[in-house]
Design a protein around this motif. Structure first.
Motif, PDB file in Angstrom:
ATOM      1  N   HIS A   5      11.439   4.320  -9.508  1.00  0.00           N
ATOM      2  CA  HIS A   5      10.331   3.410  -9.805  1.00  0.00           C
ATOM      3  C   HIS A   5      10.073   2.483  -8.618  1.00  0.00           C
ATOM      4  N   GLU A   6      11.126   2.038  -7.974  1.00  0.00           N
ATOM      5  CA  GLU A   6      11.004   1.166  -6.811  1.00  0.00           C
ATOM      6  C   GLU A   6      10.298   1.885  -5.653  1.00  0.00           C
ATOM      7  N   VAL A   7      10.634   3.165  -5.473  1.00  0.00           N
ATOM      8  CA  VAL A   7      10.008   3.953  -4.411  1.00  0.00           C
ATOM      9  C   VAL A   7       8.519   4.135  -4.693  1.00  0.00           C
ATOM     10  N   ILE A   8       8.172   4.491  -5.935  1.00  0.00           N
ATOM     11  CA  ILE A   8       6.769   4.679  -6.317  1.00  0.00           C
ATOM     12  C   ILE A   8       5.989   3.384  -6.142  1.00  0.00           C
ATOM     13  N   GLN A   9       6.598   2.283  -6.555  1.00  0.00           N
ATOM     14  CA  GLN A   9       5.954   0.981  -6.420  1.00  0.00           C
ATOM     15  C   GLN A   9       5.699   0.633  -4.953  1.00  0.00           C
ATOM     16  N   LEU A  10       6.648   1.018  -4.106  1.00  0.00           N
ATOM     17  CA  LEU A  10       6.517   0.765  -2.665  1.00  0.00           C
ATOM     18  C   LEU A  10       5.354   1.565  -2.084  1.00  0.00           C
ATOM     19  N   TYR A  11       5.217   2.821  -2.518  1.00  0.00           N
ATOM     20  CA  TYR A  11       4.097   3.655  -2.075  1.00  0.00           C
ATOM     21  C   TYR A  11       2.759   3.036  -2.486  1.00  0.00           C
ATOM     22  N   ILE A  12       2.706   2.492  -3.692  1.00  0.00           N
ATOM     23  CA  ILE A  12       1.459   1.909  -4.201  1.00  0.00           C
ATOM     24  C   ILE A  12       1.115   0.622  -3.458  1.00  0.00           C
ATOM     25  N   GLU A  13       2.104  -0.251  -3.307  1.00  0.00           N
ATOM     26  CA  GLU A  13       1.871  -1.558  -2.697  1.00  0.00           C
ATOM     27  C   GLU A  13       1.559  -1.449  -1.196  1.00  0.00           C
ATOM     28  N   ARG A  14       2.180  -0.476  -0.528  1.00  0.00           N
ATOM     29  CA  ARG A  14       2.005  -0.357   0.925  1.00  0.00           C
ATOM     30  C   ARG A  14       1.359   0.985   1.288  1.00  0.00           C
ATOM     31  N   LYS A  15       0.406   1.369   0.470  1.00  0.00           N
ATOM     32  CA  LYS A  15      -0.266   2.663   0.632  1.00  0.00           C
ATOM     33  C   LYS A  15      -0.891   2.805   2.021  1.00  0.00           C
ATOM     34  N   ASP A  16      -1.635   1.784   2.451  1.00  0.00           N
ATOM     35  CA  ASP A  16      -2.320   1.848   3.746  1.00  0.00           C
ATOM     36  C   ASP A  16      -1.326   1.962   4.904  1.00  0.00           C
ATOM     37  N   TRP A  17      -0.224   1.263   4.789  1.00  0.00           N
ATOM     38  CA  TRP A  17       0.797   1.293   5.847  1.00  0.00           C
ATOM     39  C   TRP A  17       1.410   2.682   5.963  1.00  0.00           C
ATOM     40  N   PHE A  18       1.731   3.286   4.819  1.00  0.00           N
ATOM     41  CA  PHE A  18       2.326   4.626   4.839  1.00  0.00           C
ATOM     42  C   PHE A  18       1.318   5.672   5.316  1.00  0.00           C
ATOM     43  N   THR A 180      16.978   0.405   0.957  1.00  0.00           N
ATOM     44  CA  THR A 180      17.177   1.852   0.770  1.00  0.00           C
ATOM     45  C   THR A 180      15.912   2.538   0.258  1.00  0.00           C
ATOM     46  N   ALA A 181      15.101   1.827  -0.507  1.00  0.00           N
ATOM     47  CA  ALA A 181      13.869   2.415  -1.035  1.00  0.00           C
ATOM     48  C   ALA A 181      12.900   2.739   0.102  1.00  0.00           C
ATOM     49  N   MET A 182      12.792   1.833   1.071  1.00  0.00           N
ATOM     50  CA  MET A 182      11.899   2.065   2.201  1.00  0.00           C
ATOM     51  C   MET A 182      12.416   3.201   3.077  1.00  0.00           C
ATOM     52  N   THR A 183      13.724   3.228   3.307  1.00  0.00           N
ATOM     53  CA  THR A 183      14.319   4.314   4.090  1.00  0.00           C
ATOM     54  C   THR A 183      14.072   5.662   3.422  1.00  0.00           C
ATOM     55  N   PHE A 184      14.275   5.700   2.108  1.00  0.00           N
ATOM     56  CA  PHE A 184      14.067   6.940   1.352  1.00  0.00           C
ATOM     57  C   PHE A 184      12.591   7.341   1.355  1.00  0.00           C
ATOM     58  N   SER A 185      11.696   6.355   1.249  1.00  0.00           N
ATOM     59  CA  SER A 185      10.255   6.646   1.207  1.00  0.00           C
ATOM     60  C   SER A 185       9.795   7.319   2.492  1.00  0.00           C
TER      61      SER A 185
END
Length: 215
Positions: A5-18, A180-185
């Protein structure tokens, strides 16, 4: 589940950056793939046509291939500095090896009887290379391209350690701030990109081999 859930949330919040990092990763990898593809193909053709130089060229290519990627980047920094140009040079040096090896193996694997028949019909060396050897060797060459592309996409992650862009930035930042969530993403996107490219090139390889069987 909490980590996912943390990884998915990170993708959503920082979509433009990724998305920006993914675009930079593709550009970096594609540049190196094109350079390594052209240089590796030409070197492979050259050593296949000039057997005396095949040993030294393959030896040098093997040596470059066995140097750890982070060490190669470190050795290039005093010469080229930090950033994308150094990363492109390093990735190109790594990518050349599969191309040289597979091009050489594919061309030298063409039956000498076929070549002799073409020579008897008056074909020039250039005609034999372009119309016989390269088409028959294309299946093996594409396998080399496939290997090179996947390897380049993966190794490009380390380029962020010398100031280059790409998804390795997310991995590096995640490591430095213990996220770890950002590293995994970042790692997951690189893996998906490599799998997608490998699958597409695999389809191309199968199509080429199927066409060769019909000849």
């Amino acid at each position: 589940m909490d980590f996912l859930h943390e990884v998915i949330q990170l993708y959503i919040e920082r979509k433009d950056w990724f998305l920006e990092l993914t675009g930079a990763h593709i550009t970096l990898s594609l540049t190196a793939v094109l350079l390594a593809g052209v240089l590796g193909l030409l070197l492979g053709i050259w050593i296949a046509e000039c057997p005396k130089v095949s040993g030294p060229v393959l030896t040098v290519a093997n040596i470059c291939y066995t140097i750890p990627s982070i060490s190669l980047l470190g050795m290039l920094i005093p010469l080229l500095g930090i950033g994308n140009p150094t990363a492109v040079v390093a990735l190109t040096l790594y990518g050349i090896m599969p191309m040289v090896r597979n091009t050489y193996a594919g061309i030298t694997g063409v039956s000498s009887d076929i070549v002799s028949a073409a020579e008897a019909m008056g074909s020039t060396r250039l005609q034999i290379m372009l119309k016989i050897k390269l088409p028959l060797a294309m299946g093996v060459i594409i396998a080399g391209v496939r290997n090179m592309v996947v390897m380049t996409i993966s190794v490009a992650a380390i380029a962020s350690f010398i100031g280059a862009g790409g998804l390795g930035v997310a991995i590096y930042r995640g490591i430095t701030i213990y996220d770890t969530a950002m590293t995994f993403s970042g790692s997951l996107l690189i893996a998906l990109l490599a799998i997608l490219c490998d699958g597409l090139l695999g389809l191309v390889e199968k199509k080429i081999k199927k066409g060769m069987h019909l000849i």
